[in-house]
Design a protein around this motif. Structure first.
Motif, PDB file in Angstrom:
ATOM      1  N   SER A 253       0.639  -1.151   0.111  1.00 38.45           N
ATOM      2  CA  SER A 253       0.025  -0.225   0.050  1.00 38.45           C
ATOM      3  C   SER A 253       0.881   1.310   0.063  1.00 38.45           C
ATOM      4  CB  SER A 253      -0.751   0.051   1.257  1.00 38.45           C
ATOM      5  OG  SER A 253      -1.523  -1.128   1.555  1.00 38.45           O
ATOM      6  N   HIS A 254       0.323   2.455  -0.563  1.00 42.80           N
ATOM      7  CA  HIS A 254       1.173   3.559  -0.438  1.00 42.80           C
ATOM      8  C   HIS A 254      -0.051   4.746  -0.378  1.00 42.80           C
ATOM      9  CE1 HIS A 254       1.587   4.231  -5.111  1.00 42.80           C
ATOM     10  NE2 HIS A 254       0.376   4.155  -4.872  1.00 42.80           N
ATOM     11  N   ILE A 255       0.581   6.008  -0.243  1.00 44.35           N
ATOM     12  CA  ILE A 255       0.061   7.117  -0.399  1.00 44.35           C
ATOM     13  C   ILE A 255       1.001   8.184  -1.328  1.00 44.35           C
ATOM     14  CG2 ILE A 255      -0.839   9.198   0.681  1.00 44.35           C
ATOM     15  CD1 ILE A 255      -1.180   7.770   3.218  1.00 44.35           C
ATOM     16  N   CYS A 256       0.336   8.624  -2.293  1.00 40.97           N
ATOM     17  CA  CYS A 256       1.287   9.615  -2.909  1.00 40.97           C
ATOM     18  C   CYS A 256       1.031  11.104  -2.643  1.00 40.97           C
ATOM     19  CB  CYS A 256       1.543   9.385  -4.568  1.00 40.97           C
ATOM     20  SG  CYS A 256       2.191   7.851  -4.920  1.00 40.97           S
ATOM     21  N   ARG A 257       1.578  11.708  -1.686  1.00 34.79           N
ATOM     22  CA  ARG A 257       1.456  12.986  -1.227  1.00 34.79           C
ATOM     23  C   ARG A 257       2.551  13.657  -0.697  1.00 34.79           C
ATOM     24  NH1 ARG A 257      -3.609  13.992   1.068  1.00 34.79           N
ATOM     25  NH2 ARG A 257      -2.964  15.880   2.282  1.00 34.79           N
ATOM     26  N   ASP A 258       2.623  14.845  -1.188  1.00 33.36           N
ATOM     27  CA  ASP A 258       3.633  15.626  -0.410  1.00 33.36           C
ATOM     28  C   ASP A 258       3.279  16.624   0.817  1.00 33.36           C
ATOM     29  OD1 ASP A 258       5.659  17.759  -0.064  1.00 33.36           O
ATOM     30  OD2 ASP A 258       6.308  17.870  -1.997  1.00 33.36           O
ATOM     31  N   PRO A 259       3.970  16.108   1.878  1.00 31.72           N
ATOM     32  CA  PRO A 259       3.335  16.950   3.225  1.00 31.72           C
ATOM     33  C   PRO A 259       3.510  18.421   2.976  1.00 31.72           C
ATOM     34  CG  PRO A 259       5.423  15.624   3.677  1.00 31.72           C
ATOM     35  CD  PRO A 259       4.964  15.519   2.223  1.00 31.72           C
ATOM     36  N   ARG A 260       4.342  19.063   2.194  1.00 31.18           N
ATOM     37  CA  ARG A 260       4.428  20.423   2.179  1.00 31.18           C
ATOM     38  C   ARG A 260       3.382  21.044   1.341  1.00 31.18           C
ATOM     39  NH1 ARG A 260      10.500  19.527  -0.280  1.00 31.18           N
ATOM     40  NH2 ARG A 260       9.074  18.078  -1.366  1.00 31.18           N
ATOM     41  N   LEU A 261       2.731  20.311   0.646  1.00 27.39           N
ATOM     42  CA  LEU A 261       1.554  20.798  -0.323  1.00 27.39           C
ATOM     43  C   LEU A 261       0.183  20.624   0.264  1.00 27.39           C
ATOM     44  CD1 LEU A 261       2.590  19.404  -3.532  1.00 27.39           C
ATOM     45  CD2 LEU A 261       3.190  21.593  -2.723  1.00 27.39           C
ATOM     46  N   SER A 262      -0.923  21.299   0.100  1.00 22.14           N
ATOM     47  CA  SER A 262      -2.197  21.274   0.418  1.00 22.14           C
ATOM     48  C   SER A 262      -2.925  20.264  -0.026  1.00 22.14           C
ATOM     49  CB  SER A 262      -3.070  22.692   0.049  1.00 22.14           C
ATOM     50  OG  SER A 262      -2.946  22.587  -1.283  1.00 22.14           O
ATOM     51  N   ASP A 263      -4.131  20.018   0.668  1.00 23.66           N
ATOM     52  CA  ASP A 263      -4.797  18.790   0.159  1.00 23.66           C
ATOM     53  C   ASP A 263      -5.119  18.992  -1.377  1.00 23.66           C
ATOM     54  OD1 ASP A 263      -4.860  17.434   2.422  1.00 23.66           O
ATOM     55  OD2 ASP A 263      -6.870  18.123   2.942  1.00 23.66           O
ATOM     56  N   ALA A 264      -5.729  19.935  -1.630  1.00 21.14           N
ATOM     57  CA  ALA A 264      -5.890  20.560  -3.031  1.00 21.14           C
ATOM     58  C   ALA A 264      -4.849  20.319  -4.173  1.00 21.14           C
ATOM     59  CB  ALA A 264      -6.527  21.759  -3.404  1.00 21.14           C
ATOM     60  N   GLU A 265      -3.517  20.684  -3.561  1.00 28.98           N
ATOM     61  CA  GLU A 265      -2.512  20.830  -4.504  1.00 28.98           C
ATOM     62  C   GLU A 265      -2.217  19.042  -4.798  1.00 28.98           C
ATOM     63  OE1 GLU A 265       0.188  24.794  -3.848  1.00 28.98           O
ATOM     64  OE2 GLU A 265      -0.145  23.367  -2.021  1.00 28.98           O
ATOM     65  N   ASN A 266      -2.145  18.525  -3.618  1.00 30.80           N
ATOM     66  CA  ASN A 266      -1.918  16.967  -3.651  1.00 30.80           C
ATOM     67  C   ASN A 266      -3.032  16.380  -4.618  1.00 30.80           C
ATOM     68  OD1 ASN A 266       0.435  15.942  -2.137  1.00 30.80           O
ATOM     69  ND2 ASN A 266      -0.419  17.128  -0.719  1.00 30.80           N
ATOM     70  N   ARG A 267      -4.038  16.752  -4.464  1.00 30.54           N
ATOM     71  CA  ARG A 267      -5.056  15.883  -5.317  1.00 30.54           C
ATOM     72  C   ARG A 267      -4.683  16.334  -6.876  1.00 30.54           C
ATOM     73  NH1 ARG A 267      -9.004  16.656  -1.601  1.00 30.54           N
ATOM     74  NH2 ARG A 267      -9.505  18.705  -2.724  1.00 30.54           N
ATOM     75  N   ALA A 268      -4.377  17.756  -7.147  1.00 26.66           N
ATOM     76  CA  ALA A 268      -4.121  18.154  -8.549  1.00 26.66           C
ATOM     77  C   ALA A 268      -3.021  17.458  -8.913  1.00 26.66           C
ATOM     78  CB  ALA A 268      -3.916  19.525  -8.558  1.00 26.66           C
ATOM     79  N   LEU A 269      -1.849  17.207  -8.117  1.00 26.52           N
ATOM     80  CA  LEU A 269      -0.848  16.468  -8.557  1.00 26.52           C
ATOM     81  C   LEU A 269      -0.999  14.945  -8.793  1.00 26.52           C
ATOM     82  CD1 LEU A 269       2.223  17.233  -9.331  1.00 26.52           C
ATOM     83  CD2 LEU A 269       2.760  17.247  -6.992  1.00 26.52           C
ATOM     84  N   TYR A 270      -1.190  14.353  -7.721  1.00 26.51           N
ATOM     85  CA  TYR A 270      -1.168  12.882  -7.486  1.00 26.51           C
ATOM     86  C   TYR A 270      -2.618  12.199  -7.689  1.00 26.51           C
ATOM     87  CZ  TYR A 270       3.358  13.616  -5.753  1.00 26.51           C
ATOM     88  OH  TYR A 270       4.803  14.071  -5.477  1.00 26.51           O
ATOM     89  N   GLY A 271      -3.778  13.009  -7.987  1.00 24.73           N
ATOM     90  CA  GLY A 271      -5.112  12.430  -8.201  1.00 24.73           C
ATOM     91  C   GLY A 271      -5.442  11.664  -6.886  1.00 24.73           C
ATOM     92  N   ALA A 272      -6.038  10.517  -7.149  1.00 22.97           N
ATOM     93  CA  ALA A 272      -6.775   9.689  -6.060  1.00 22.97           C
ATOM     94  C   ALA A 272      -5.673   9.032  -5.326  1.00 22.97           C
ATOM     95  CB  ALA A 272      -7.424   8.528  -6.477  1.00 22.97           C
ATOM     96  N   ALA A 273      -4.422   8.892  -5.788  1.00 23.34           N
ATOM     97  CA  ALA A 273      -3.372   8.441  -4.866  1.00 23.34           C
ATOM     98  C   ALA A 273      -2.814   9.303  -3.870  1.00 23.34           C
ATOM     99  CB  ALA A 273      -2.106   8.128  -6.068  1.00 23.34           C
ATOM    100  N   ALA A 274      -3.444  10.318  -3.677  1.00 29.23           N
ATOM    101  CA  ALA A 274      -2.833  11.280  -2.604  1.00 29.23           C
ATOM    102  C   ALA A 274      -3.886  11.028  -1.646  1.00 29.23           C
ATOM    103  CB  ALA A 274      -3.147  12.710  -3.067  1.00 29.23           C
ATOM    104  N   ASN A 275      -4.839  10.334  -1.595  1.00 33.64           N
ATOM    105  CA  ASN A 275      -5.829   9.935  -0.586  1.00 33.64           C
ATOM    106  C   ASN A 275      -4.935   9.542   0.622  1.00 33.64           C
ATOM    107  OD1 ASN A 275      -7.479   8.547   1.343  1.00 33.64           O
ATOM    108  ND2 ASN A 275      -9.056   8.449  -0.392  1.00 33.64           N
ATOM    109  N   PRO A 276      -5.250  10.220   1.871  1.00 39.72           N
ATOM    110  CA  PRO A 276      -4.326   9.861   3.029  1.00 39.72           C
ATOM    111  C   PRO A 276      -4.437   8.686   3.711  1.00 39.72           C
ATOM    112  CG  PRO A 276      -6.007  11.502   3.590  1.00 39.72           C
ATOM    113  CD  PRO A 276      -6.095  11.316   1.895  1.00 39.72           C
ATOM    114  N   HIS A 277      -5.713   8.059   3.309  1.00 39.14           N
ATOM    115  CA  HIS A 277      -5.963   6.556   3.876  1.00 39.14           C
ATOM    116  C   HIS A 277      -5.013   5.351   3.318  1.00 39.14           C
ATOM    117  CE1 HIS A 277      -9.105   7.867   6.128  1.00 39.14           C
ATOM    118  NE2 HIS A 277      -9.693   8.464   5.058  1.00 39.14           N
ATOM    119  N   GLY A 278      -4.558   5.877   1.821  1.00 37.80           N
ATOM    120  CA  GLY A 278      -3.553   4.825   1.084  1.00 37.80           C
ATOM    121  C   GLY A 278      -4.462   3.938   0.339  1.00 37.80           C
ATOM    122  N   HIS A 279      -3.887   3.074  -0.503  1.00 34.17           N
ATOM    123  CA  HIS A 279      -4.444   1.957  -1.439  1.00 34.17           C
ATOM    124  C   HIS A 279      -3.482   1.342  -1.728  1.00 34.17           C
ATOM    125  CE1 HIS A 279      -2.857   5.051  -4.115  1.00 34.17           C
ATOM    126  NE2 HIS A 279      -2.551   4.177  -5.078  1.00 34.17           N
TER     127      HIS A 279
END
Ligand code: NI
Length: 138
Positions: A12-38
């Protein structure tokens, strides 16, 4: 000559950058940014380059290669939450690109002999997406 061995692991993984906002992470990584992971069923193909030994007819000991893949990668990655359980993904975003680099770094010291040196790492994140990594020089 190139010889390739395949292995699989689920992680499982999460693709999100902690330095970015939720909206920026969603824009960059899409659903993969979901903090619950997949999760993904990753497929790994490790390619070794070498010349077959004239006596054995083999580039390298394939059993040893399998053991190395299991010990250095599969046992470490399989059924793990990469961001939380596998270094360096506590601070490196576990994109397939970064996973391929990490797997290369784990395998390279063990596959650098005169017969059989690591040539490439291919990581399938899904059946229709893979990355290839050939080390720093490629
Ligand atoms: Ni993903």
């Amino acid at each position: 000559m190139l010889i390739t061995r395949k292995a699989e692991f689920s992680a499982s993984h999460i693709c999100r950058d902690p330095r970015l906002s939720d909206a920026e992470n969603r824009a960059l990584y899409g659903a993969a940014a979901n903090p619950h992971g997949h999760g993904h069923n990753y497929v790994l193909e490790v390619t070794v380059a070498g010349t077959p030994d004239p006596v054995t007819g083999m580039v390298l000991d394939l059993k040893a290669l399998k053991d190395t893949l299991n010990r250095e990668v599969v046992d470490i990655y399989d059924h793990r939450f990469l961001n939380r359980e596998v270094a360096p993904f506590d601070h490196v975003i576990p994109t397939p690109e970064n996973i391929a680099i990490d797997i290369w770094n784990r395998l390279q010291p063990h596959l650098s002999g005169p017969r059989g040196r690591l040539h490439g790492v291919r990581v399938y994140e899904t059946p229709d997406l893979y990355v290839d990594y050939f080390g720093d020089d490629a």
